[in-house]
Design an enzyme around this catalytic site. Sequence first.
Site, PDB file in Angstrom:
ATOM      1  CG  ASP A 141       1.118   3.151   8.530  1.00 30.13           C
ATOM      2  OD1 ASP A 141       1.273   4.105   9.289  1.00 30.13           O
ATOM      3  OD2 ASP A 141       0.050   3.177   7.598  1.00 30.13           O
TER       4      ASP A 141
HETATM    5  C1  GLC Z   1      -1.617   5.868   6.987  1.00 37.50           C
HETATM    6  C2  GLC Z   1      -1.952   6.067   8.559  1.00 37.50           C
HETATM    7  C3  GLC Z   1      -2.327   4.641   9.277  1.00 37.50           C
HETATM    8  C4  GLC Z   1      -3.650   4.423   8.531  1.00 37.50           C
HETATM    9  C5  GLC Z   1      -3.180   3.744   7.311  1.00 37.50           C
HETATM   10  C6  GLC Z   1      -4.166   3.340   6.395  1.00 37.50           C
HETATM   11  O1  GLC Z   1      -0.656   6.372   6.377  1.00 37.50           O
HETATM   12  O2  GLC Z   1      -0.453   6.154   8.973  1.00 37.50           O
HETATM   13  O3  GLC Z   1      -2.787   5.257  10.601  1.00 37.50           O
HETATM   14  O4  GLC Z   1      -4.349   3.364   9.215  1.00 37.50           O
HETATM   15  O5  GLC Z   1      -2.285   4.512   6.305  1.00 37.50           O
HETATM   16  O6  GLC Z   1      -5.033   4.375   5.632  1.00 37.50           O
END
Ligand code: GLC
Length: 756
Positions: A228
């Site tokens: 993430d």
């Molecule tokens: C965010 C989310 C994730 C997302 C990523 C990119 O914090 O938790 O689901 O795809 O970052 O934006």
Amino acid sequence: MNQIETIISKMTLEEKAALTTGATAWNTTPLAHLGVPRLFVADGPHGVRRVADADVMALEALAATCFPTASCTASSWDAALLSQMGQAIAEEAIALDVDVVLGPGVNMKRSPTCGRNFEYFSEDPLLAGEMAASYINGMQSRGVGTSLKHFAANNQEHRRLTASSELDERTLREIYLPAFEQAVKQAQPWTVMCCYNKVNGVYGSEHHQLLTEILKDEWGFEGLVVSDWGAVHDRVASLRGGLDLEMPGPRPLRSQAVVAAVRAGQLDEALLDESVRRILKIAFKAAETPKGGAPFDAAAHHALARKIAGEGMVLLKNNGLLPLKQPASLAVIGHAAVEAHFQGRGSSQITTTRVDEPLAELKKLAGGASISFCEGYPLDESQRPDMIAEAVAAAQAAEVALLYIALPTYKESEGYDRADLELTAQQVALIQAVTAAQPKSVVILNNGSAITMSAWLNGPAAVLEAWMMGQAGGGAIADVLFGVVNPSGKLAETFPLRLEDTPAYLNFPGELDVVRYGEGLFIGYRYYDARRQPVLFPFGYGLSYTSFAYSNLRLSSPAFHDVDGLTVSVDVTNTGSVTGKEIVQVYVHDQKASLVRPVKELKGFAKVELEPGETKTVSVALDFRAFAFYHTGYGQWISEDGDFDILVGASCADIRCSASAALQSTLNLPSILHRNSTFGDWMSDPRGKAIFGPVYQQIMQPIAAVLGRAEDGEISVETNAYLMSLPLVDVLEFPGLPLEKSPGEIIDNLLKQLAG
Ligand code: GLC
């Protein structure tokens, strides 16, 4: 040597390290001299959120279709529809030059207060897994990758980057992993995204058991694990754990640390090569589908979004007012009628191609009805009796009142959890006042997860849960209100009576960065069933404008082997006057198990469309896992001989018919007796008892003499209970036992015989 291995052999250590961390916020590092393309990713899951500038984390994205969010699509229980949605999103990703869309999210709805529940499917692993697998297969069938997220046990927003989800192995395996497992095994997502949080004290980005032992080794995941965004804390540790790609990038210092660790012998270069291999494989796979070029068909996708929204809406109450029969006048009340609350805030936010205004769409179907509008409630927590008075007057002046009520974003979003399950005080007061003045009222809700309604549910004649229904949801609401669409959605999550009744209530959101999953297996309906706890609306519940009868339930066999499974068939008849769709749910109840199990669990479902009077047979196949449970003693899923009830229903609380069948396990499980197993363990293990028999005979008389007998000469119940709870090796220490060997030698011999 194949292309990828050749490339790896030519890459420098620095190039390998650089490839395993993003080149920008949204793409990997291309290696032109080696012909390695970049991989461009964009957020999803209910549409493509493609930022214009890859270097910047969160910016206005390019226009794309915002489909209904997961809580809505899951309520359709229609896997085929999720596949269609995935294919449409793929078409948009290709047009917008995106290789991987970051979705679906399959985290369980442990608590309805999780701010991100709008992005997740269900409280039930099977329903979530089915929806996710179809979405992934649909999208990837068109050459665009997905990212199954957030692996794993990321079930709250509160302190999501630092909190540790503390849960036992069985709960993890039976509740929080199966949706991931099913999606990986049935759809092989190109990527899996690790969670921010810790799981039992280890960051998801470094979790070797999750990322390598379970995901890659046990489940056979072939793609790459991406972090993430910002979830990596120690790049070397995360590579060791099995995290292939850190995002966002670039992270030169971390790449240097990786190089240094390899050179210092602290990181096996083979591990780095494996991550490089997985990234190259996906980059080349993505490159097989040319991106960019022709624009996508926005109108067709908008129409599909409207269809999906209509399938996911859930009719919660209807005393006959719906579908509307061309009322002469309508009072439309509520800000959500003029500003559609169609998606959630955060990383999934889509820049839409267009948005249907609910009021405008209503007017298109309302014929010549006169329609008034008033805001009904402010966009903050202030209480405005004047707005209520205006709404009451409008409702009284009209034949029917329609209340469009949206849960405010400041109460529900990515990044924070809800403090309660309530609508705003103003919204509750508004509904109470309007429905008291005008019984012919309908409440239309836009929210991402369960809300409480007891304070006002008796008021309206009808209640429609429209969820965050996507950009075309305004039109879909009108379709349902006027009967253009017969609602067929059913709840994929329980609506409780009170927050205090919810399974995680005493353990949410945790303290000092520890979140104890104290409810264990018992989330959602599993909890309410076990506690016999009344709820507002049960899992799997939803009304239709018609009605259905179930009959002629039959099982493929009254007795079956676990590996053969069982097929459940039932006839469903449309007993009403309009065409409708019914979601038939199949639950399994284990009459007797060696470990505690939920009262029943959803193990199959099917959606069927029926004309008035039409009958169709619905068949659902139940496999080994439909009857198995995870036994941490054996470290695997096991089945046990015994009778199972097959419960077929219209919801988890509306079982229409049932039958039983006897399962015969074909497992040849090893004994799990060990040096400290109790006397009782030995006696309840068939093989242990058989082997232990002679020793039993030797010791029971002398022990009885020592512990004393009951009047009838038998060992008393309490003495027996005491004995059975003792480790056998301690029992053998009893004074005066005629044993030739020491207790330890006897136990070791017994265990050797068992192992033999
Ligand atoms: C965010 C989310 C994730 C997302 C990523 C990119 O914090 O938790 O689901 O795809 O970052 O934006």
